[in-house]
Design an enzyme around this catalytic site. Structure first.
Site: not given
Ligand code: UDP
Length: 310
Positions: A32, A75, A145, A159
């Site tokens: 982005n 990030s 962070y 996961y």
């Protein structure tokens, strides 16, 4: 392979993009541009094996076609950036990690998480091995962070265990090299910028705090090796050459032949006092080691900043 790299317009993500394109893979970069730059990937824009998608991965990701890997590097990572973008930082490492893990599951892709030495916080164990759980202030300014990266690791492991997703986690120690944004506020970029302009070098605190700096090509080499090794626990990647911040300032003044003076400014809140990776795991599991010394890496970086200034 067809590989999605989030944050591929950033400093490390763009070097990784270069390496994967050079190895013959198809790369999709999703970014982005909040801290990354198109400039870092412009060399690939006309390549049919490359695609750039302007998207914030904290929002739902829709992507057509199969994927072999998702590499989640999006990030803010400079303390100055994540202090200015605290909510975005928390979101990209929580929601962004959730979205990319879900996409990996849907696509049957393997998953690679960029974590950080910040998960160790202001460490009480030195050097830091992967077994150390860390010493983090959850509500301090760096918590946005540190805690979100810790959450990202936890979600990635969940996961892996729950869905049998094939995952990798690296903990990246201070990394520098060409494309590290000159104004990102980190120590290497600040000191080089100040030294090249003969401005005062701003050492925070007494400069006794330590860091261990790795050159970006070493890190990228470690990432490529780890993609080929099935190992799901975190691995530290860093250069175990520990320096105080004051030592770093003196080295950079010398290498740039600068007339800068050293000035002392207040130490930021929760600034870790020492940081040194134990890289035994990377050596044994990945057969990886550091190739570029601090002096050599700084010379290359200074050279790049000099050219970028012109
Ligand atoms: N630092 C400094 N002067 C600067 C920028 C940073 O003395 O102009 C110090 C900072 O306080 C920290 C170290 O350098 O102890 C590394 O800071 P950086 O922002 O590069 O990243 P960190 O390792 O803290 O995430």
């Amino acid at each position: 392979m067809r590989i999605l790299i989030t944050g591929g317009c950033g400093f490390i993500g763009s070097h990784l993009t270069d390496a994967l394109i050079n190895a013959g893979h198809k790369v999709i970069v999703m970014d982005n541009l909040v801290t990354g730059s198109i400039d870092n990937i412009k060399q690939h824009l006309s390549n049919p094996d490359f695609e750039f998608i302007h998207h914030n991965v904290s929002n739902h990701i829709h992507l057509i076609g199969h994927l072999d890997w998702i590499i989640h590097f999006a990030s803010p990572a400079s303390p100055v950036d994540y202090l200015q973008l605290p909510i975005e930082t928390l979101k990209v490492n929580s929601l962004g990690t959730h979205n990319t893990l879900g996409l990996a599951l849907a696509k049957g892709a393997r998953y690679f998480l960029a974590s950080t030495s910040e998960v160790y916080g202001d460490p009480k164990v030195h050097p830091q091995t992967e077994e150390y759980w860390g010493h983090v202030n959850p509500i301090g300014p760096r918590g946005v962070y540190d805690e979100s990266k810790r959450f990202a690791e936890a979600l990635t492991m969940a996961y892996h265990h729950k869905h049998n997703l094939d995952t990798r986690i690296i903990r990246i120690f201070n990394c520098y090299g060409p494309r590290l944004r000159i104004n990102d506020g980190r120590v290497v970029s600040n000191f080089i910028k100040q030294a090249l302009n003969d401005e005062d070098i701003t050492v925070y605190g007494k400069g006794e705090q330590t860091r261990s700096f790795q050159y970006v090509s070493d890190l990228v080499g470690g990432i490529l090796k780890f993609m080929d090794v099935k190992y799901n626990e975190p691995i530290n990647l860093g250069n175990p050459d520990e320096k105080t911040v004051l030592e770093l300032a003196k080295i950079i003044i010398k290498l740039t032949n600068s007339k800068s003076n050293i000035v002392y400014e207040p130490l930021p809140i929760d600034d870790p006092k020492q940081r040194l990776p134990d890289i035994t795991r990377a050596k044994t599991i990945l057969n990886w080691n550091v190739k570029v010394s601090l002096l050599e890496g700084l010379e290359k970086t200074i050279d790049w900043y000099r050219k970028a200034k012109q």
